[in-house]
Design a protein around this motif. Structure first.
Motif, short mmCIF file in Angstrom:
data_model
loop_
_atom_site.label_atom_id
_atom_site.label_comp_id
_atom_site.label_asym_id
_atom_site.label_seq_id
_atom_site.Cartn_x
_atom_site.Cartn_y
_atom_site.Cartn_z
N SER A 42 59.32 44.31 65.59
CA SER A 42 59.76 43.81 66.89
C SER A 42 60.55 44.85 67.69
N ASP A 43 61.27 45.76 67.03
CA ASP A 43 62.08 46.72 67.78
C ASP A 43 61.57 48.15 67.69
N GLY A 44 60.34 48.34 67.22
CA GLY A 44 59.76 49.68 67.14
C GLY A 44 60.41 50.54 66.07
N TRP A 45 60.93 49.94 65.03
CA TRP A 45 61.53 50.62 63.87
C TRP A 45 62.75 51.45 64.25
N LYS A 46 63.56 50.94 65.20
CA LYS A 46 64.78 51.63 65.60
C LYS A 46 65.81 51.67 64.47
N ASN A 47 65.76 50.69 63.57
CA ASN A 47 66.73 50.63 62.46
C ASN A 47 66.08 50.94 61.12
N GLU A 48 65.09 51.81 61.14
CA GLU A 48 64.41 52.19 59.90
C GLU A 48 65.41 52.84 58.95
N GLU A 49 65.40 52.36 57.72
CA GLU A 49 66.31 52.91 56.71
C GLU A 49 65.72 54.19 56.13
N ALA A 50 66.57 55.18 55.93
CA ALA A 50 66.11 56.49 55.44
C ALA A 50 65.44 56.38 54.07
N ASP A 51 65.94 55.50 53.22
CA ASP A 51 65.37 55.38 51.87
C ASP A 51 64.25 54.34 51.81
N PHE A 52 63.85 53.80 52.96
CA PHE A 52 62.78 52.80 53.00
C PHE A 52 61.97 53.03 54.27
N ASN A 53 61.52 54.26 54.44
CA ASN A 53 60.79 54.59 55.67
C ASN A 53 59.39 53.99 55.64
N VAL A 54 58.81 53.90 56.80
CA VAL A 54 57.50 53.26 56.96
C VAL A 54 56.48 54.29 57.41
N CYS A 55 55.20 53.97 57.18
CA CYS A 55 54.13 54.88 57.57
C CYS A 55 53.95 54.87 59.08
N GLU A 56 53.34 55.92 59.60
CA GLU A 56 53.14 56.05 61.04
C GLU A 56 52.27 54.92 61.60
N GLU A 57 51.32 54.41 60.81
CA GLU A 57 50.48 53.31 61.28
C GLU A 57 51.30 52.10 61.69
N MET A 58 52.41 51.86 60.98
CA MET A 58 53.26 50.71 61.30
C MET A 58 53.99 50.90 62.61
N LYS A 59 54.18 52.14 63.01
CA LYS A 59 54.90 52.42 64.25
C LYS A 59 54.00 52.35 65.48
N ASN A 60 52.70 52.22 65.25
CA ASN A 60 51.75 52.10 66.35
C ASN A 60 51.70 50.63 66.79
N PRO A 61 52.16 50.32 68.00
CA PRO A 61 52.21 48.91 68.44
C PRO A 61 50.84 48.25 68.57
N ASN A 62 49.75 49.03 68.56
CA ASN A 62 48.41 48.46 68.63
C ASN A 62 47.95 47.89 67.29
N ASN A 63 48.58 48.28 66.20
CA ASN A 63 48.21 47.79 64.88
C ASN A 63 48.98 46.51 64.56
N LYS A 64 48.31 45.59 63.93
CA LYS A 64 48.94 44.32 63.53
C LYS A 64 49.07 44.31 62.01
N PHE A 65 50.23 43.87 61.54
CA PHE A 65 50.52 43.83 60.11
C PHE A 65 50.96 42.44 59.68
N GLY A 66 50.79 42.17 58.41
CA GLY A 66 51.22 40.91 57.83
C GLY A 66 51.55 41.11 56.37
N TYR A 67 51.89 40.01 55.71
CA TYR A 67 52.27 40.12 54.30
C TYR A 67 51.62 39.03 53.47
N LEU A 68 51.60 39.28 52.17
CA LEU A 68 51.06 38.35 51.20
C LEU A 68 51.97 38.37 49.99
N LEU A 69 52.36 37.19 49.52
CA LEU A 69 53.08 37.06 48.25
C LEU A 69 52.08 36.61 47.22
N VAL A 70 51.94 37.37 46.12
CA VAL A 70 50.95 37.06 45.09
C VAL A 70 51.50 37.48 43.73
#
Length: 166
Positions: A42-70
């Protein structure tokens, strides 16, 4: 007498969980991790944690992401998979996060490290990794006792699964 028996059973269960046996995943752990991703998207990863960084694909607002608990290993504890919501024939996952009873939350895979993975029948994970133009495919199954992903011989087809959007 029944009251004493119930207390003994409760104490033994609690002791069993504290020793690292059994599957215990704190409910607030899922909420905290899922909220981290929700806030990031929602905020474009402004509060990304240094020890839990995210891939560049997640920073692209055109990509949609979701989660699964299994429950990948059948121990009763669920694992958290973060994936891409698109029209691909199989769901591509970028992050696999595990709460291990001995180590706490551990992030086992990230797409930024040069691979994607897919959930297959029997909770087998297909992992495609690449080094330059060469792609390598492995099939693994999670072993919670060792907190590892040993390679398996089977090669099932990756599944298309519905993800809860962030």
């Amino acid at each position: 007498m029944k009251k004493i028996s119930k207390i003994c059973v409760l104490l033994l269960t609690f002791a069993f969980l504290l020793t690292g046996c059994g599957s215990y995943v704190p409910k607030e752990w899922y909420t905290g991790n899922i909220n981290y991703y929700k806030l990031g998207f929602s905020d474009g990863w402004k509060n990304e944690e240094a020890d839990f960084n995210v891939c560049e694909e997640m920073k692209n607002p055109n990509n949609k992401f979701g989660y699964l608990l299994v429950d990948l290993d059948g121990d009763g504890g669920e694992e958290l998979l973060i994936g891409i919501i698109d029209d691909s024939p199989a769901t591509k996952f970028t992050d696999l996060i595990i709460y291990h009873r001995d180590f706490g939350p551990t992030r086992s895979f990230r797409a930024g490290d040069g691979y994607y993975f897919y959930l297959c029948a029997g909770n087998i994970i297909k992992m495609d990794s690449w080094y330059g133009s060469q792609t390598k495919t492995d099939y693994m199954q999670y072993d919670s006792k060792e907190n590892s992903f040993p390679i398996v011989d089977s090669a099932p087809t990756p599944l298309k699964v519905e993800l809860t959007p962030f």
